[in-house]
Design an enzyme around this catalytic site. Structure first.
Site, short mmCIF file in Angstrom:
data_model
loop_
_atom_site.label_atom_id
_atom_site.label_comp_id
_atom_site.label_asym_id
_atom_site.label_seq_id
_atom_site.Cartn_x
_atom_site.Cartn_y
_atom_site.Cartn_z
N TYR A 87 1.97 4.79 1.63
CA TYR A 87 1.99 5.17 3.02
C TYR A 87 0.71 6.15 2.91
CZ TYR A 87 6.87 4.04 3.20
OH TYR A 87 8.25 3.33 3.24
N ASP A 138 0.85 -1.10 0.19
CA ASP A 138 0.08 0.04 0.03
C ASP A 138 0.88 1.22 0.12
OD1 ASP A 138 -2.77 -0.91 -0.06
OD2 ASP A 138 -3.13 0.10 2.18
N HIS A 143 10.00 -9.77 4.82
CA HIS A 143 9.78 -8.02 4.64
C HIS A 143 10.86 -7.40 5.52
CE1 HIS A 143 7.45 -4.42 4.60
NE2 HIS A 143 6.80 -4.99 3.34
N PHE A 200 7.79 1.98 -0.78
CA PHE A 200 8.93 2.29 0.19
C PHE A 200 9.33 3.58 0.31
CE2 PHE A 200 8.89 -2.48 -0.68
CZ PHE A 200 8.96 -2.91 0.78
#
Length: 221
Positions: A67, A65, A187, A78
């Site tokens: 931020y 998703d 992750h 990211f």
């Protein structure tokens, strides 16, 4: 939602833009942006594609998703805008870069320089309502980004796919492993990284080693 996307992607994705699900998705996104605060900015929704042309694409990193905090999202997974505090996952990405290739941790968390070198920083969902993680999931974005990955797999060769965490691994299930190079790990989120599933994966040096073998320019991470 106006689809403003680099011309190199248009022939690759034109069929998706004409499908009913995408038209419904566009209506949903347009309504959300009209009545709620959403991220990223409307003109940055397709930033991943505009910063990394299809022709230049060498590496794909899959996020989940955008931020959902004010000023964070810029359309690249990211990545955050200049001057914004680096989120925990991004900090761990930079820590791994530091130990892997001895790169100092940068002050800015903006990854636009990666994208400009051929790294597609692709979130599975390209929009989100402010402060509501996952609020634009299951509206069609996942189908669209699955199609993006499928088209890259079909039409390119020797792309490095970096699949971090279970979600990204599932998202990359359709990649042709005989044509492309896939690297997987946990992750970079603190929950996963602190359990030993992220640090030490050396994905950045491994990516460049592979690109060198293909006679391609390495990424200046």
């Amino acid at each position: 939602m106006n689809v403003v996307i680099n011309k190199t992607w248009k022939p690759i994705l034109k069929d998706e833009f004409n499908k009913d699900y995408f038209k419904n998705l566009a209506s949903f996104v347009k309504s959300e942006y009209k009545y709620y605060t959403c991220f990223p900015k409307g003109n940055e929704i397709f930033n991943a594609f505009n910063a990394c042309t299809f022709d230049a694409l060498k590496v794909v990193i899959i996020g989940q998703d955008p931020y959902h905090g004010v000023g964070q999202a810029n359309g690249l997974c990211f990545s955050v805008n200049d001057g914004i505090a680096q989120p925990p996952s991004l900090i761990n990405i930079f820590k791994e870069l530091q130990t892997d290739i001895n790169k100092p941790i940068p002050k800015s968390g903006n990854l636009i320089s990666w994208a400009n070198q051929g790294v597609l920083l692709l979130n599975a969902t390209l929009t989100v309502r402010a402060h509501q993680a996952g609020s634009h999931q299951k509206q069609g974005w996942e189908q669209f980004t699955d199609a993006v990955i499928q088209q890259i797999s079909n039409k390119k060769e020797n792309v490095v796919f970096l699949l971090w965490g279970g979600f990204a691994k599932k998202k990359g299930a359709k990649i042709d492993k005989t044509k492309h190079h896939i690297l997987t790990s946990g992750h970079p989120s603190p929950l996963s990284a602190n359990r030993g599933y992220w640090f030490g994966n050396k994905h950045f040096s491994k990516t460049n080693d592979f690109l060198k073998k293909q006679g391609l320019d390495i990424i200046e991470w």
